[in-house]
Motif scaffolding. Structure first.
Motif, short mmCIF file in Angstrom:
data_model
loop_
_atom_site.label_atom_id
_atom_site.label_comp_id
_atom_site.label_asym_id
_atom_site.label_seq_id
_atom_site.Cartn_x
_atom_site.Cartn_y
_atom_site.Cartn_z
N LYS A 142 8.51 -22.22 -12.47
CA LYS A 142 7.16 -22.33 -11.94
C LYS A 142 7.27 -22.75 -10.48
N ASN A 143 6.50 -22.08 -9.64
CA ASN A 143 6.50 -22.35 -8.22
C ASN A 143 5.16 -22.92 -7.76
N GLY A 144 5.19 -23.57 -6.61
CA GLY A 144 3.97 -24.09 -6.02
C GLY A 144 4.02 -23.95 -4.51
N TRP A 145 2.89 -23.66 -3.91
CA TRP A 145 2.86 -23.46 -2.46
C TRP A 145 1.46 -23.82 -1.95
N LEU A 146 1.42 -24.49 -0.82
CA LEU A 146 0.14 -25.00 -0.33
C LEU A 146 0.26 -25.41 1.13
N PRO A 147 -0.57 -24.85 2.03
CA PRO A 147 -0.64 -25.39 3.40
C PRO A 147 -1.47 -26.67 3.36
N ARG A 148 -0.97 -27.73 3.98
CA ARG A 148 -1.66 -29.02 3.87
C ARG A 148 -2.22 -29.46 5.22
N LEU A 149 -3.50 -29.77 5.20
CA LEU A 149 -4.16 -30.23 6.43
C LEU A 149 -3.50 -31.48 6.98
N ARG A 150 -3.09 -32.38 6.08
CA ARG A 150 -2.48 -33.64 6.53
C ARG A 150 -1.15 -33.41 7.23
N ASP A 151 -0.55 -32.23 7.02
CA ASP A 151 0.69 -31.86 7.70
C ASP A 151 0.44 -30.84 8.80
N GLY A 152 -0.78 -30.80 9.29
CA GLY A 152 -1.11 -29.89 10.38
C GLY A 152 -1.08 -28.43 9.97
N GLY A 153 -1.36 -28.15 8.71
CA GLY A 153 -1.34 -26.78 8.21
C GLY A 153 0.03 -26.28 7.82
N ARG A 154 1.06 -27.13 7.95
CA ARG A 154 2.39 -26.73 7.51
C ARG A 154 2.45 -26.69 5.99
N TRP A 155 3.47 -25.99 5.48
CA TRP A 155 3.48 -25.63 4.07
C TRP A 155 4.34 -26.55 3.21
N THR A 156 3.77 -26.94 2.08
CA THR A 156 4.53 -27.50 0.97
C THR A 156 4.91 -26.33 0.07
N VAL A 157 6.21 -26.19 -0.21
CA VAL A 157 6.70 -25.10 -1.06
C VAL A 157 7.70 -25.69 -2.06
N ASN A 158 7.46 -25.47 -3.35
CA ASN A 158 8.28 -26.06 -4.41
C ASN A 158 8.66 -25.03 -5.45
N SER A 159 9.79 -25.26 -6.11
CA SER A 159 10.22 -24.38 -7.20
C SER A 159 11.00 -25.21 -8.21
N ILE A 160 10.64 -25.07 -9.49
CA ILE A 160 11.36 -25.76 -10.56
C ILE A 160 11.69 -24.76 -11.66
N GLY A 161 12.79 -24.98 -12.37
CA GLY A 161 13.05 -24.08 -13.48
C GLY A 161 14.39 -24.28 -14.14
N ARG A 162 14.57 -23.53 -15.21
CA ARG A 162 15.84 -23.46 -15.94
C ARG A 162 16.46 -22.11 -15.68
N VAL A 163 17.72 -22.12 -15.26
CA VAL A 163 18.42 -20.87 -14.95
C VAL A 163 19.70 -20.84 -15.78
N ARG A 164 19.83 -19.84 -16.62
CA ARG A 164 21.04 -19.64 -17.41
C ARG A 164 21.87 -18.55 -16.77
N ASP A 165 23.15 -18.87 -16.51
CA ASP A 165 23.99 -17.90 -15.82
C ASP A 165 25.46 -18.18 -16.12
N ARG A 166 26.14 -17.21 -16.71
CA ARG A 166 27.59 -17.26 -16.94
C ARG A 166 28.05 -18.56 -17.59
N GLY A 167 27.42 -18.92 -18.69
CA GLY A 167 27.83 -20.09 -19.44
C GLY A 167 27.23 -21.40 -18.96
N HIS A 168 26.45 -21.35 -17.90
CA HIS A 168 25.81 -22.55 -17.37
C HIS A 168 24.31 -22.51 -17.68
N THR A 169 23.73 -23.67 -17.87
CA THR A 169 22.28 -23.80 -17.97
C THR A 169 21.86 -24.86 -16.96
N PHE A 170 21.38 -24.38 -15.83
CA PHE A 170 21.00 -25.28 -14.74
C PHE A 170 19.51 -25.62 -14.83
#
Length: 258
Positions: A193-221
Motif C-alpha cells: 500500500k502506498n501513500g502520497w500527499l503534498p503538504r501545505l505545512r511543508d510548502g507543498g512538498r510531497w510526503t511519499v510512503n510505501s509499505i509491503g511484503r515482498v517475497r523473492d527468491r526464498g526471502h520474505t521482506f
C-alpha cells in the motif's frame, strides 16, 4: 551505535555499516528526508535507517484502518458485512479516500485507531485529529510492526483476516503498484500500500510512503519506507524504489554469506 540507531545486532552484522554509507551517499543528492525499516522473516535479518523520522502516513494508514475494522469485528464475534468488505476493498485496492473516511467513522475515528494500535504493539503512530486520517504520523519501524501483524501467527488478527488484508494489498490497481515492489523481481509475491500527499505545512512538498511484503527468491521482506519534503511525487517514488532495492539486496547477500 550506528546512525541507523541499532545497538542490538544479529549474529552477522557486517552489512549494516556499508549499507548505511551507501544510503548516505545516495540520499545526500535527493531532496527531502527518508527512513526505511526492513525485516527478512526467514532469516531474521533486519535493518533500519534514520529511525527517528516521523512522517504523515497519507494513504498507507488505510491498511491500519482496515485492520482496526477487523479487530472490531473479531471482538463482536462476527465477520465483515457486505458494505464493510466493499468499502475496505475500495480503500486498499484503489486508495479511495471517501471509503477510508467512512471506515474511519466506523472504527470510532482517532480513538478507535489508537486502541487498535495498542493491540498491534505500535509505538510511534499518532492518529490524525478529527477526520484527518491522512495526517496520522508514524515511523518506518511501526509500519514494519503493522506488516508483521499481517504475517505472524502471534498477531491479534485471525489467520483468515490476515489473508484477507494481504489479498487486498496484493491486488492494488497497477498504477499504484510502485514503491517497495521494486525490491522483487516481478509482482507475483508483492502485497503493498502506498501513500502520497503534498503538504501545505511543508510548502507543498510531497510526503511519499510505501509499505509491503515482498517475497523473492526464498526471502520474505517486510519493508516500510516513509519520506517527506520531496520536491515532487516522482522524486519520492524514485528514492523509495532505489532504497528498497539497496536494503533488500544487502540483506540477501548477508544471508547468503552465513
Amino acid at each position: 551505535m550506528d546512525r541507523d540507531g541499532t545497538d542490538r545486532e544479529p549474529p552477522l552484522t557486517s552489512y549494516r555499516k556499508p549499507l548505511t554509507r551507501s544510503l548516505d551517499r545516495y540520499l545526500d543528492d535527493v531532496s527531502g528526508e527518508l527512513s526505511v525499516s526492513v525485516l527478512d522473516l526467514p532469516t531474521g535479518l533486519s535493518y533500519s535507517y534514520n529511525r527517528g523520522l516521523r512522517a504523515a502516513t497519507a494513504s498507507i494508514v488505510k491498511v491500519d484502518i482496515v485492520i482496526a475494522l477487523l479487530l472490531k469485528a473479531q471482538r463482536q464475534g462476527r465477520g465483515l458485512t457486505a458494505w464493510e468488505r466493499s468499502t475496505a476493498a475500495r480503500a486498499i485496492r484503489v486508495s479511495d479516500n471517501a471509503a477510508a473516511s467512512a471506515l474511519w467513522s466506523a472504527i470510532g475515528g482517532a480513538s478507535g485507531l489508537a486502541a487498535a494500535n495498542r493491540k498491534l504493539g505500535l509505538r510511534h503512530t499518532r492518529p490524525g485529529p478529527g477526520g484527518a486520517w491522512g495526517s496520522t504520523t508514524t515511523s518506518a519501524a511501526d509500519q514494519v510492526r503493522l506488516l508483521k501483524a499481517l504475517s505472524s501467527a502471534a498477531s491479534p488478527l485471525s489467520a483468515k483476516h490476515r489473508r484477507y488484508v494481504l489479498g487486498l494489498m496484493g491486488n492494488v490497481v497497477p498504477e499504484q503498484a510502485w514503491g517497495v515492489s521494486a525490491a522483487g523481481r516481478g509482482d507475483a509475491g508483492v502485497a503493498l500500500k502506498n501513500g502520497w500527499l503534498p503538504r501545505l505545512r511543508d510548502g507543498g512538498r510531497w510526503t511519499v510512503n510505501s509499505i509491503g511484503r515482498v517475497r523473492d527468491r526464498g526471502h520474505t521482506f517486510l519493508i516500510a519506507v516513509i519520506s517527506r519534503r520531496n520536491s515532487s511525487m516522482g522524486v519520492g517514488i524514485k528514492a523509495i524504489e532505489r532504497v528498497s532495492r539497496l536494503v533488500t539486496r544487502a540483506l540477501a547477500r548477508a544471508a547468503a554469506q552465513r
